[in-house]
Enzyme design. Structure first.
Site: not given
Ligand code: SAH
Ligand code: SF4
Length: 354
Positions: A90, A111, A118, A122, A125, A165-166, A197, A220-222, A296
């Site tokens: 995508e 994007c 991946c 996480c 995701c 993907g990462e 990212s 991506s801290l979260h 989301n």
């Molecule tokens: N793997 C990398 C880049 C892809 S993810 C990373 O994790 O940074 C890109 C961003 O989308 C990340 O910050 C990820 O945490 C976020 N993301 C993934 N699933 C999501 C969701 N359901 N709602 C909002 N953001 C999301």
């Molecule tokens: Fe999703 Fe990024 Fe985590 Fe992979 S590293 S599972 S793309 S949020």
């Protein structure tokens, strides 16, 4: 076209040299591909017919096939592409970028995905739901830009590596891709307009800090403590916050641009005001901006975004800590939901149809 789009000036010159051609031929070909946006060798009229035939043999005709497009003109558009081996990826085109780290912009953002699936799993995701399939080649990454430009008629001038993907787990190919996106003979997109990212791969953050193209970095801290973060991001066990922040400090010591912290807000998981205060203290220390993303919903996962009130309280607490923080209102989120989902849906439909 995919294979040609993955060449750098150096690699193309080398390949042509091996066939007995002069370096200026590589420059001519790059000009056709990148400046004139012509990928068909037959149309490269200043090349001898013999060379055009050789090129057609060297670089097999492979395209990204556009399978779906959702969204409409002037709004976020989400592409689903089929790769030559049948896998789906995508890309999301955002015509006017929403405020990213406090700066609004009329840039045309794409994007992009860097892997099929991946491996990092996480918990929130969609991209990782079915594990990791494979890395994308540099040509498969840059072909997303070319294909989106062809479909929209717009020139992409901002790239975020926030698709499937990462990116840092595909480091070798990412490194080449950054060169192609940034180079004057390539896509000519300024390094300040490229954002990688990552979920926090410490060794590669250091490599990126030393890469010749000074791109921006978003983490991506979260979760602002190991305890909260490792509940939702398994990668935190391998690279806990202390190590991650050391790598971040190294990155900022090498770059002028500020770091970005991405923080998805998930109800009852990471949205306490204590997390907000901790997040602010980390961001202040590393001089990072914070981008909050209301979660989301992903089909099949039970996480939800916090109430509007809680989102506001959270952002206020971060700002009270002396940090620039924005809440991202993704225009696309009704059409695309979270990245990685469209692919899963289409894979399911295909499986059901066979
Ligand atoms: N793997 C990398 C880049 C892809 S993810 C990373 O994790 O940074 C890109 C961003 O989308 C990340 O910050 C990820 O945490 C976020 N993301 C993934 N699933 C999501 C969701 N359901 N709602 C909002 N953001 C999301
Ligand atoms: Fe999703 Fe990024 Fe985590 Fe992979 S590293 S599972 S793309 S949020």
């Amino acid at each position: 076209m995919i294979s040609l789009l993955g060449e750098t000036m150096e690699s193309l010159t080398g390949r042509l040299g091996a066939l007995g051609h002069k370096p200026y031929r590589a420059r001519q070909i790059m000009e056709w591909v990148h400046e004139k946006r012509v990928g068909d060798f037959g149309s490269m009229t200043d090349l001898p017919a013999e060379l055009r035939a050789e090129l057609a043999r060297e670089f097999p005709e492979q395209q990204l096939e556009q399978v779906r497009l959702s969204g409409s003109k002037d709004t976020t558009r989400k592409f689903l592409f089929r790769l030559p081996d049948g896998q789906f990826i995508e890309s999301v085109f955002i015509p006017a970028s929403p405020a990213l780290y406090g700066e609004t912009s009329d840039r045309k953002t794409l994007c992009v995905s860097t892997q099929v699936g991946c491996a990092y799993g996480c918990k929130f995701c969609a991209s990782g739901l079915r594990g990791w399939k494979r890395n994308l080649s540099p040509g498969e990454i840059t072909a997303q830009v070319m294909a989106a430009e062809q479909a929209t008629g717009e020139r992409v001038d901002n790239i975020v590596f926030m698709g499937m993907g990462e990116p840092l787990a595909n480091w070798k190919n990412l490194s080449v891709t950054l060169e192609i996106l940034n180079a004057p003979w390539g896509f000519e997109i300024g390094a300040r307009h490229i954002t990688v990212s990552t979920s926090g791969l410490v060794p590669q953050i250091r490599e990126l800090a030393d890469h010749p193209v000074p791109v921006r970095l978003a983490i991506s801290l979260h979760g602002a403590s190991d305890e909260v973060r490792e509940q939702i991001m398994p990668v935190n066990k391998k690279y806990p916050l202390k190590e991650l922040f050391e790598a971040c400090a190294y990155f900022t010591s090498r770059r002028k641009q500020k770091l970005g912290f991405e923080y998805i807000l998930i109800a009852g998981v990471n949205d306490s005001l204590e997390q907000a205060r901790l997040l602010a203290s980390h961001a202040r220390r590393l001089d990072a901006k914070v981008n909050l993303i209301p979660y989301n919903t992903v089909e099949g996962l039970s996480w939800e975004r916090p109430s509007e009130t809680r989102q506001q309280e959270f952002v206020r607490a971060v700002r009270d800590g002396g940090v620039v923080a924005t809440i991202r209102r993704e225009k696309g989120h009704d059409i695309d939901a979270a990245c990685g989902q469209l692919r899963l849906r289409v894979e399911d439909e295909l499986a059901a149809a066979t």
